[in-house]
Design a protein around this motif. Structure first.
Motif, PDB file in Angstrom:
ATOM      1  N   PRO A 178      78.046 -71.322 -57.584  1.00  0.00           N
ATOM      2  CA  PRO A 178      77.425 -72.098 -58.581  1.00  0.00           C
ATOM      3  C   PRO A 178      76.686 -71.037 -59.478  1.00  0.00           C
ATOM      4  O   PRO A 178      76.358 -69.921 -59.047  1.00  0.00           O
ATOM      5  N   VAL A 179      76.537 -71.346 -60.808  1.00  0.00           N
ATOM      6  CA  VAL A 179      76.063 -70.305 -61.773  1.00  0.00           C
ATOM      7  C   VAL A 179      74.688 -70.004 -61.293  1.00  0.00           C
ATOM      8  O   VAL A 179      73.933 -69.009 -61.898  1.00  0.00           O
ATOM      9  N   MET A 180      74.038 -70.773 -60.536  1.00  0.00           N
ATOM     10  CA  MET A 180      72.648 -70.377 -60.286  1.00  0.00           C
ATOM     11  C   MET A 180      72.367 -69.292 -59.490  1.00  0.00           C
ATOM     12  O   MET A 180      71.443 -68.802 -59.429  1.00  0.00           O
ATOM     13  N   TYR A 181      73.481 -68.872 -58.790  1.00  0.00           N
ATOM     14  CA  TYR A 181      73.454 -67.443 -58.291  1.00  0.00           C
ATOM     15  C   TYR A 181      73.537 -66.256 -59.130  1.00  0.00           C
ATOM     16  O   TYR A 181      73.462 -65.316 -58.568  1.00  0.00           O
ATOM     17  N   ASN A 182      74.080 -66.604 -60.462  1.00  0.00           N
ATOM     18  CA  ASN A 182      74.013 -65.498 -61.106  1.00  0.00           C
ATOM     19  C   ASN A 182      73.826 -66.248 -62.610  1.00  0.00           C
ATOM     20  O   ASN A 182      74.710 -66.191 -63.558  1.00  0.00           O
ATOM     21  N   MET A 183      72.405 -66.519 -62.991  1.00  0.00           N
ATOM     22  CA  MET A 183      72.028 -67.071 -64.185  1.00  0.00           C
ATOM     23  C   MET A 183      72.023 -66.082 -65.352  1.00  0.00           C
ATOM     24  O   MET A 183      71.203 -65.140 -64.954  1.00  0.00           O
ATOM     25  N   LEU A 184      72.980 -66.046 -66.137  1.00  0.00           N
ATOM     26  CA  LEU A 184      72.860 -65.138 -67.118  1.00  0.00           C
ATOM     27  C   LEU A 184      71.892 -65.411 -68.356  1.00  0.00           C
ATOM     28  O   LEU A 184      71.480 -66.281 -68.787  1.00  0.00           O
ATOM     29  N   GLN A 185      71.341 -64.338 -68.829  1.00  0.00           N
ATOM     30  CA  GLN A 185      70.056 -64.499 -69.740  1.00  0.00           C
ATOM     31  C   GLN A 185      70.249 -65.373 -70.931  1.00  0.00           C
ATOM     32  O   GLN A 185      69.414 -65.906 -71.363  1.00  0.00           O
ATOM     33  N   ILE A 216      67.081 -71.746 -60.035  1.00  0.00           N
ATOM     34  CA  ILE A 216      67.896 -70.444 -60.142  1.00  0.00           C
ATOM     35  C   ILE A 216      67.895 -69.456 -58.982  1.00  0.00           C
ATOM     36  O   ILE A 216      66.556 -69.478 -58.732  1.00  0.00           O
ATOM     37  N   LYS A 217      68.759 -68.953 -58.255  1.00  0.00           N
ATOM     38  CA  LYS A 217      68.485 -67.946 -57.093  1.00  0.00           C
ATOM     39  C   LYS A 217      68.539 -66.587 -57.724  1.00  0.00           C
ATOM     40  O   LYS A 217      67.565 -65.891 -57.327  1.00  0.00           O
ATOM     41  N   VAL A 218      69.345 -66.502 -58.798  1.00  0.00           N
ATOM     42  CA  VAL A 218      69.453 -64.820 -59.215  1.00  0.00           C
ATOM     43  C   VAL A 218      69.447 -65.187 -60.764  1.00  0.00           C
ATOM     44  O   VAL A 218      70.278 -65.717 -61.421  1.00  0.00           O
ATOM     45  N   LEU A 219      68.812 -64.137 -61.539  1.00  0.00           N
ATOM     46  CA  LEU A 219      68.478 -64.325 -62.765  1.00  0.00           C
ATOM     47  C   LEU A 219      69.123 -62.685 -63.231  1.00  0.00           C
ATOM     48  O   LEU A 219      68.697 -61.861 -62.665  1.00  0.00           O
ATOM     49  N   HIS A 220      70.036 -62.756 -64.224  1.00  0.00           N
ATOM     50  CA  HIS A 220      70.752 -61.597 -64.581  1.00  0.00           C
ATOM     51  C   HIS A 220      70.676 -61.231 -65.992  1.00  0.00           C
ATOM     52  O   HIS A 220      71.022 -61.893 -66.802  1.00  0.00           O
ATOM     53  N   PHE A 221      70.075 -60.093 -66.373  1.00  0.00           N
ATOM     54  CA  PHE A 221      69.910 -59.549 -67.800  1.00  0.00           C
ATOM     55  C   PHE A 221      71.117 -58.931 -68.195  1.00  0.00           C
ATOM     56  O   PHE A 221      71.143 -57.615 -68.360  1.00  0.00           O
ATOM     57  N   GLN A 222      72.090 -59.711 -68.379  1.00  0.00           N
ATOM     58  CA  GLN A 222      73.188 -59.141 -68.777  1.00  0.00           C
ATOM     59  C   GLN A 222      73.103 -58.541 -70.328  1.00  0.00           C
ATOM     60  O   GLN A 222      72.184 -59.131 -70.900  1.00  0.00           O
ATOM     61  N   TYR A 223      73.859 -57.501 -70.626  1.00  0.00           N
ATOM     62  CA  TYR A 223      73.691 -57.013 -72.160  1.00  0.00           C
ATOM     63  C   TYR A 223      72.269 -56.342 -72.280  1.00  0.00           C
ATOM     64  O   TYR A 223      72.085 -55.441 -71.353  1.00  0.00           O
ATOM     65  N   GLU A 224      71.426 -56.574 -73.103  1.00  0.00           N
ATOM     66  CA  GLU A 224      70.220 -55.927 -73.096  1.00  0.00           C
ATOM     67  C   GLU A 224      69.288 -55.978 -71.978  1.00  0.00           C
ATOM     68  O   GLU A 224      69.099 -56.964 -71.432  1.00  0.00           O
ATOM     69  N   LYS A 225      68.839 -54.604 -71.553  1.00  0.00           N
ATOM     70  CA  LYS A 225      67.777 -54.737 -70.559  1.00  0.00           C
ATOM     71  C   LYS A 225      66.326 -55.021 -70.765  1.00  0.00           C
ATOM     72  O   LYS A 225      65.644 -54.384 -71.646  1.00  0.00           O
ATOM     73  N   PRO A 226      65.664 -55.688 -69.792  1.00  0.00           N
ATOM     74  CA  PRO A 226      64.412 -56.008 -69.915  1.00  0.00           C
ATOM     75  C   PRO A 226      63.275 -54.907 -70.315  1.00  0.00           C
ATOM     76  O   PRO A 226      62.236 -54.805 -70.613  1.00  0.00           O
ATOM     77  N   TRP A 227      63.657 -53.653 -69.569  1.00  0.00           N
ATOM     78  CA  TRP A 227      63.002 -52.288 -69.599  1.00  0.00           C
ATOM     79  C   TRP A 227      63.229 -51.342 -70.630  1.00  0.00           C
ATOM     80  O   TRP A 227      62.488 -50.580 -70.795  1.00  0.00           O
ATOM     81  N   ASP A 228      64.399 -51.884 -71.566  1.00  0.00           N
ATOM     82  CA  ASP A 228      64.615 -51.084 -72.686  1.00  0.00           C
ATOM     83  C   ASP A 228      63.519 -51.306 -73.769  1.00  0.00           C
ATOM     84  O   ASP A 228      63.514 -52.548 -74.251  1.00  0.00           O
ATOM     85  N   ALA A 229      63.071 -50.157 -74.254  1.00  0.00           N
ATOM     86  CA  ALA A 229      62.254 -50.461 -75.619  1.00  0.00           C
ATOM     87  C   ALA A 229      62.716 -51.023 -76.905  1.00  0.00           C
ATOM     88  O   ALA A 229      62.150 -51.604 -77.447  1.00  0.00           O
TER      89      ALA A 229
END
Ligand code: UDP
Ligand code: MN
Length: 277
Positions: free
Chosen positions: A210-217, A232-245
């Motif tokens: 299920p998409v809930m295992y890899n929910m794309l931001q 949502i089981k897993v949240l995935h920050f595909q493309y831009e990263k949350p720690w990137d200034a």
């Protein structure tokens, strides 16, 4: 070790969550991920597969978070393969039209994920990109067969044709690893979305999670009807990263970035209090 993997300690489980870190930026992501997995109360090992470019100073916090550290190197691919999958070449031949990749993302490094098939000390492995967070326990995946992954959904129905390789279930096997290497680096090989394109070709009949295992931001703003925090089981920050200034989508994704920051700071987020998109 002849297989080229070296661990800092023995296993404690037959099952493992494994992530990959080849540079300082993804070590930052891995720390938040390791903490998030620990909060789900799993008994599985949490493993960081890392390459020689990652320093002791970067590894110490990961070890302190309870990670088993496994040192490896990039795959022994040919010069032609490495050239074809170099950042500039790949982005030129197969541009990213939907989102941006940070400068610290090196496409060639992605293929090192395949090393987890060498980790025969585990019966099952759940791989997670270092830019993911586990919001709910996923241990049932260790009872799933190889190869399971969720579709690459973040824009439209057509996305269901492709899988996303940020979360998947694998059964380590030396024979599988050897077969992968033989298929991967053939003359003229070009895997436009690197390990993701390769894994879909290697496992054409992949089992869909299920998409809930890899929910794309991007689902947050592009397909909000699909968003349900309680599932949502897993949240995935595909493309831009949350720690990137430098994050051109920081305003749009602020709720998700703030959540990532709670985990990165070692906190316990109140998931029930998060607002809907
Ligand atoms: N990765 C890494 N170094 C790199 C590129 C990738 O360690 O230079 C690892 C890391 O675990 C990362 C994963 O491979 O999360 C896949 O890359 P990324 O998540 O940036 O790709 P995206 O999800 O944006 O397609
Ligand atoms: Mn990712």
């Amino acid at each position: 070790m002849s297989r080229g993997l070296e661990a800092n300690r023995p296993t404690e489980s037959r099952f493992a969550y494994v992530t990959l870190v080849t540079n300082a930026d993804y070590a930052v992501g891995a720390a938040a991920l390791l903490h998030s997995i620990a909060l789900t109360g799993t008994g599985a090992d949490r493993v960081v597969l890392y390459t020689g470019a990652v320093t002791e100073a970067l590894l110490a916090p990961l070890a302190a978070l309870g990670a088993r550290l496994v040192r490896t190197e990039l795959l022994p691919t040919s010069d032609a393969f490495n050239d074809a999958h170099g950042r500039a070449r790949l982005h030129g031949a197969a541009p990213f039209a939907k989102g941006g990749k940070p400068p610290f993302h090196t496409p060639l490094d992605n293929f090192a994920k395949l090393r987890l098939w060498q980790m025969e000390e585990y019966e099952r492995v759940v791989f997670l990109d270092a830019d993911t967070l586990m919001l709910q326990n996923c241990d049932k995946l260790f009872g799933y067969p190889e190869f399971c992954a969720a579709p690459n959904v973040y824009e439209s129905l057509a996305d269901f044709h492709r899988m996303n390789s940020g979360v998947f279930v694998a059964r380590p096997s030396r024979a599988t690893f050897d077969a992968m290497l033989a298929m991967l680096d053939q003359p003229g090989a070009f895997w436009r979305r690197t390990d993701q394109t390769f894994l879909q070709a290697f496992f054409p009949d992949w089992h869909g999670l299920p998409v809930m295992y890899n929910m794309l931001q991007y689902v947050w703003f592009a397909m909000p009807a699909l968003w349900d925090w309680s599932q949502i089981k897993v949240l995935h920050f595909q493309y831009e990263k949350p720690w990137d200034a430098v994050n051109p989508k920081a305003d749009q994704l602020s709720v998700l970035i703030d959540l990532w920051k709670v985990y990165a700071a070692g906190g316990v987020p109140d998931l029930a209090a998060l607002r809907a998109p």
